[in-house]
Design a protein around this motif. Sequence first.
Motif, PDB file in Angstrom:
ATOM      1  N   VAL A 222       0.842  -1.191   0.000  1.00 39.12           N
ATOM      2  CA  VAL A 222       0.000   0.000   0.000  1.00 39.12           C
ATOM      3  C   VAL A 222       0.881   1.245   0.000  1.00 39.12           C
ATOM      4  O   VAL A 222       1.767   1.388   0.853  1.00 39.12           O
ATOM      5  CB  VAL A 222      -0.942   0.019   1.217  1.00 39.12           C
ATOM      6  CG1 VAL A 222      -1.714   1.334   1.273  1.00 39.12           C
ATOM      7  CG2 VAL A 222      -1.901  -1.168   1.163  1.00 39.12           C
ATOM      8  N   VAL A 223       0.635   2.136  -0.955  1.00 37.74           N
ATOM      9  CA  VAL A 223       1.363   3.400  -1.046  1.00 37.74           C
ATOM     10  C   VAL A 223       0.384   4.528  -0.734  1.00 37.74           C
ATOM     11  O   VAL A 223      -0.685   4.625  -1.343  1.00 37.74           O
ATOM     12  CB  VAL A 223       1.983   3.599  -2.438  1.00 37.74           C
ATOM     13  CG1 VAL A 223       2.803   4.884  -2.486  1.00 37.74           C
ATOM     14  CG2 VAL A 223       2.856   2.403  -2.808  1.00 37.74           C
ATOM     15  N   LEU A 224       0.759   5.375   0.206  1.00 38.72           N
ATOM     16  CA  LEU A 224      -0.141   6.423   0.677  1.00 38.72           C
ATOM     17  C   LEU A 224      -0.108   7.652  -0.228  1.00 38.72           C
ATOM     18  O   LEU A 224       0.873   7.878  -0.954  1.00 38.72           O
ATOM     19  CB  LEU A 224       0.249   6.824   2.099  1.00 38.72           C
ATOM     20  CG  LEU A 224       0.076   5.737   3.160  1.00 38.72           C
ATOM     21  CD1 LEU A 224       0.644   6.202   4.494  1.00 38.72           C
ATOM     22  CD2 LEU A 224      -1.389   5.355   3.304  1.00 38.72           C
ATOM     23  N   PRO A 225      -1.167   8.466  -0.194  1.00 38.21           N
ATOM     24  CA  PRO A 225      -1.186   9.698  -0.990  1.00 38.21           C
ATOM     25  C   PRO A 225       0.027  10.567  -0.706  1.00 38.21           C
ATOM     26  O   PRO A 225       0.487  10.654   0.437  1.00 38.21           O
ATOM     27  CB  PRO A 225      -2.484  10.385  -0.536  1.00 38.21           C
ATOM     28  CG  PRO A 225      -3.357   9.285  -0.045  1.00 38.21           C
ATOM     29  CD  PRO A 225      -2.423   8.271   0.561  1.00 38.21           C
ATOM     30  N   HIS A 226       0.540  11.176  -1.774  1.00 37.17           N
ATOM     31  CA  HIS A 226       1.656  12.124  -1.729  1.00 37.17           C
ATOM     32  C   HIS A 226       3.004  11.460  -1.477  1.00 37.17           C
ATOM     33  O   HIS A 226       4.004  12.160  -1.333  1.00 37.17           O
ATOM     34  CB  HIS A 226       1.402  13.222  -0.679  1.00 37.17           C
ATOM     35  CG  HIS A 226       0.032  13.812  -0.752  1.00 37.17           C
ATOM     36  ND1 HIS A 226      -0.461  14.417  -1.897  1.00 37.17           N
ATOM     37  CD2 HIS A 226      -0.970  13.858   0.163  1.00 37.17           C
ATOM     38  CE1 HIS A 226      -1.699  14.826  -1.681  1.00 37.17           C
ATOM     39  NE2 HIS A 226      -2.037  14.497  -0.440  1.00 37.17           N
ATOM     40  N   TRP A 227       3.047  10.114  -1.461  1.00 39.60           N
ATOM     41  CA  TRP A 227       4.321   9.421  -1.330  1.00 39.60           C
ATOM     42  C   TRP A 227       4.860   8.971  -2.686  1.00 39.60           C
ATOM     43  O   TRP A 227       5.702   8.079  -2.783  1.00 39.60           O
ATOM     44  CB  TRP A 227       4.218   8.265  -0.335  1.00 39.60           C
ATOM     45  CG  TRP A 227       4.340   8.794   1.057  1.00 39.60           C
ATOM     46  CD1 TRP A 227       3.340   9.337   1.817  1.00 39.60           C
ATOM     47  CD2 TRP A 227       5.528   8.891   1.838  1.00 39.60           C
ATOM     48  NE1 TRP A 227       3.837   9.761   3.021  1.00 39.60           N
ATOM     49  CE2 TRP A 227       5.180   9.493   3.074  1.00 39.60           C
ATOM     50  CE3 TRP A 227       6.856   8.523   1.628  1.00 39.60           C
ATOM     51  CZ2 TRP A 227       6.119   9.740   4.077  1.00 39.60           C
ATOM     52  CZ3 TRP A 227       7.788   8.762   2.627  1.00 39.60           C
ATOM     53  CH2 TRP A 227       7.420   9.363   3.826  1.00 39.60           C
ATOM     54  N   ALA A 228       4.381   9.601  -3.725  1.00 44.53           N
ATOM     55  CA  ALA A 228       4.937   9.502  -5.078  1.00 44.53           C
ATOM     56  C   ALA A 228       4.487  10.756  -5.808  1.00 44.53           C
ATOM     57  O   ALA A 228       3.432  11.330  -5.491  1.00 44.53           O
ATOM     58  CB  ALA A 228       4.454   8.252  -5.810  1.00 44.53           C
ATOM     59  N   TYR A 229       5.284  11.206  -6.757  1.00 41.71           N
ATOM     60  CA  TYR A 229       4.993  12.455  -7.466  1.00 41.71           C
ATOM     61  C   TYR A 229       3.666  12.335  -8.221  1.00 41.71           C
ATOM     62  O   TYR A 229       3.506  11.477  -9.089  1.00 41.71           O
ATOM     63  CB  TYR A 229       6.120  12.768  -8.443  1.00 41.71           C
ATOM     64  CG  TYR A 229       5.941  14.067  -9.203  1.00 41.71           C
ATOM     65  CD1 TYR A 229       6.206  15.285  -8.599  1.00 41.71           C
ATOM     66  CD2 TYR A 229       5.496  14.064 -10.528  1.00 41.71           C
ATOM     67  CE1 TYR A 229       6.047  16.470  -9.279  1.00 41.71           C
ATOM     68  CE2 TYR A 229       5.333  15.249 -11.222  1.00 41.71           C
ATOM     69  CZ  TYR A 229       5.605  16.444 -10.600  1.00 41.71           C
ATOM     70  OH  TYR A 229       5.434  17.624 -11.286  1.00 41.71           O
TER      71      TYR A 229
END
Length: 351
Positions: A222-229
Amino acid sequence: MIEFDFSAIRNAVVKMLTVNMGLKAGERVLFLSDVPTMNDWYAGQDFITDFSMRTLTTRAACEIAKEEFPDNTVDLYLYPSCNGHGVEIPADAAAKMLEYDVIIAITTWSISHTDARSAASAKGIRIASCGNLELNMLMPDNVIDADYQKIAAKACHIADLLTPAKEVRLVTEAGTELSFSIEGRKGLADTGFYNTPGAWGNLPGGEAYTAPVEGTANGTLVVLPHWAYGLDERMEFTIQDGCIIKIDGGGKYCDDLREHLLGAGSPHHRCNVAELGIGTNYRASKPDNVLETEKIDGTVHIGFGDNAHFGGTVSSDYHDDMVVPEPDLYLDGQLVIQRGKLLRRRKIGRA
């Protein structure tokens, strides 16, 4: 005419070459950068502004290096954008790299996982691969201006923990539950010091990493919002037998990524679970620039695509990393990192 004042990055440029790269008198230095193509100019305003500023920053750094190191040959070489991390650069740029002793590659699309970089490293050329570097990173007291002895010590310690370990389990409160084998895979350290023949890594540096055994990863990332451009929504990867089989959420960012990885005609090797990385740079903090994000002390990142360039068996035209904050990381069933904090100071795994 618009002019930019790059004087504030002078100390960082000097430090990169002397401290990080160990530059010697008479050595040849290449500043390498990509430039936007015609298609790039149709992308969003933020992207093209960021891209153009990166190229200007590279040129400014080159000019500073020429002034500060008059006993060295310092050149700038530009090539057209390849539109992807890990995509091979043009043949002329790859050939140019082989003419130098030290290369500072400040690019929008990373060359780390390319044959061009590997060939230069094999020849003994020292390389700092700075894909997505931003001007602010070079400012005083920012992420590149750090105590690399401290960063390197932690990276090497964690790499030593990874080498004897067999099984990894990654868990986060956001819902990540991912397991895989690293048996027989060496733990590596991106220390920020590239002063020996063939040494290479990122600037900013600061991570320990290894290549998971292909076909062994299973679970959810799971990747959270704003943890990738550009990622504004939660994104979830379903992983089975070492590969991504589904990506949910994530809005437009996910739509584009899903098409690139799982779309019709997309090669399966892009979905390979390629890397486990642990950040060790105490000055890193920016959550939406992967070059810095993956170095944030205590974060863990999972890379997809190519790993043949650092101990794996999968070659791909793609490599990118997804970063998770405050993880729990288990090696062979023992909790080693809890909510991003390193707990153990002894070797784990095989005797």
